[in-house]
Scaffold this motif. Sequence first.
Motif, short mmCIF file in Angstrom:
data_model
loop_
_atom_site.label_atom_id
_atom_site.label_comp_id
_atom_site.label_asym_id
_atom_site.label_seq_id
_atom_site.Cartn_x
_atom_site.Cartn_y
_atom_site.Cartn_z
N ASN A 1 -24.40 -21.97 33.59
CA ASN A 1 -25.72 -22.66 33.13
C ASN A 1 -26.38 -22.95 34.47
O ASN A 1 -27.56 -22.99 34.31
N LYS A 2 -25.83 -22.87 35.65
CA LYS A 2 -26.78 -23.39 36.74
C LYS A 2 -27.32 -22.14 37.18
O LYS A 2 -28.06 -21.86 38.26
N GLY A 3 -26.59 -20.86 36.87
CA GLY A 3 -27.32 -19.44 37.12
C GLY A 3 -26.52 -18.93 38.29
O GLY A 3 -27.30 -17.92 38.90
N ASN A 4 -25.60 -19.44 38.78
CA ASN A 4 -24.64 -18.86 39.77
C ASN A 4 -24.12 -17.18 39.43
O ASN A 4 -23.52 -16.92 38.51
N GLN A 5 -24.89 -16.28 40.12
CA GLN A 5 -24.84 -15.02 39.80
C GLN A 5 -23.34 -14.18 40.03
O GLN A 5 -23.14 -13.53 39.31
N LYS A 6 -22.67 -14.90 40.76
CA LYS A 6 -21.37 -14.29 41.09
C LYS A 6 -20.48 -14.52 39.77
O LYS A 6 -19.62 -13.81 39.28
N ILE A 7 -20.71 -15.97 39.04
CA ILE A 7 -19.99 -15.88 37.84
C ILE A 7 -20.38 -15.29 36.78
O ILE A 7 -19.69 -14.97 35.89
N ILE A 8 -21.94 -15.48 36.44
CA ILE A 8 -22.51 -14.59 35.61
C ILE A 8 -21.89 -13.11 35.49
O ILE A 8 -21.50 -12.52 34.35
N ASP A 9 -21.85 -12.61 36.70
CA ASP A 9 -21.58 -11.15 36.68
C ASP A 9 -19.97 -11.04 36.45
O ASP A 9 -19.54 -10.02 35.77
N ALA A 10 -19.11 -12.02 36.74
CA ALA A 10 -17.81 -11.93 36.30
C ALA A 10 -17.45 -12.26 34.75
O ALA A 10 -16.74 -11.64 34.19
#
Length: 396
Positions: free
Chosen positions: A296-305
């Motif tokens: 939800n924060k837009g953290n790309q590392k987690i989004i990609d995971a």
Amino acid sequence: MKKNMIPGSFQLMKKINTGLVLDTIRLYAPISRVEISKMLNLTPATVTNITAELLKRNIIIESDFGKSTGGRKPVLLKINPDSYYVIAVHIGSTKLRVSVMNMESEIICSLTEKLYPNMEFEKVKDIMIDFINQLIKEYLPEKNKILGIGVAAHGLVDFNNGTITFAPNFGWKNINLREILEREFDVPAFVDRDVRAMAMAESWYGEGREVEDFICIKVGYGIGAAFIKDKQQLRGASDGLGEFGHMKVEINGTKCICGNYGCLENYASERAIVRYAMENGYRDELDIEKIHEEVNKGNQKIIDAVKKAGFYLGLGISNLINIFNPRLIVIGGDLIDINDLFFDELLLSAKNYSLQELFQNVNIKRTQTGKDAITKGAALLVLDNLFDSIQKEVIS
């Protein structure tokens, strides 16, 4: 007997009808016998006999009179919510939850404890028994009102013997949990896999209510599947059908907690997301709530995971679609309950890797019963046995 009628199918139909009648009363009460008959397309005699047995057992009660259409006012029926209670236990990969549920499938109270990898069974057993005793003391002083204990457990389970055959996250083998609970509490106990409990909850209360056959997938710390055919669980030769999480998706893949390599749950589960995030350079602690927060924060590392895990789950689901050609796949569990990105990605992947003619005929949906699916399903293990005994006495 009719041609092609399988042995025991009359008894099975009575059991299913009893469950349907009770669930219809639960959902639409106060309701008359005539309305139940019309809604379920059952004969008035069948409904009368089933409701007579439910009344005899005090599971339902007669309520007010309904509106008359010219004759005598119909008697209305409703659930007697406090007639009996069920203790539902969920032994998950990462937590233990013990709940008390009434006859309207409402969770009255729950106690929860975090569990850890390789945790000894004796420790978990002591916590579980302590929780059950606490709940009985506080909420169930009348012991004769406890119908039984239903347990939904992580890992391989032998339902007929009530045994946890193998719980890979803890390393448990051949734990006869039914015997332990029945000896301790002197009430019937039933033990099944967590994903089968989820499938049962969906069959009674969720997306599976109106269908005879569907596949249910649970995804969280691990991954499993259950197969419902003609409203009944398919179990396999040794009660092991549905180890979907141990489908191989990478020949030279990472080692799984089962001891093998390249298993789907190593690539599509919560723990896979944690691994991907660390490979992407994420260094903080990560659990299911934190995953949702970071997405939800837009953290790309987690989004990609999350997207990578969703891709792999969709790949696995495409194999189910190509092999079984189902009309409905229902997916639940922690990752599905809180994360739209994960669900959207698995849908895209399933579409891309399925035969399109087959994908066009399948509905892939989230569970309706959500975060309480497994707990409700654990309680239904007990209620299902209740209907087994009722159907022997009810003549259609």
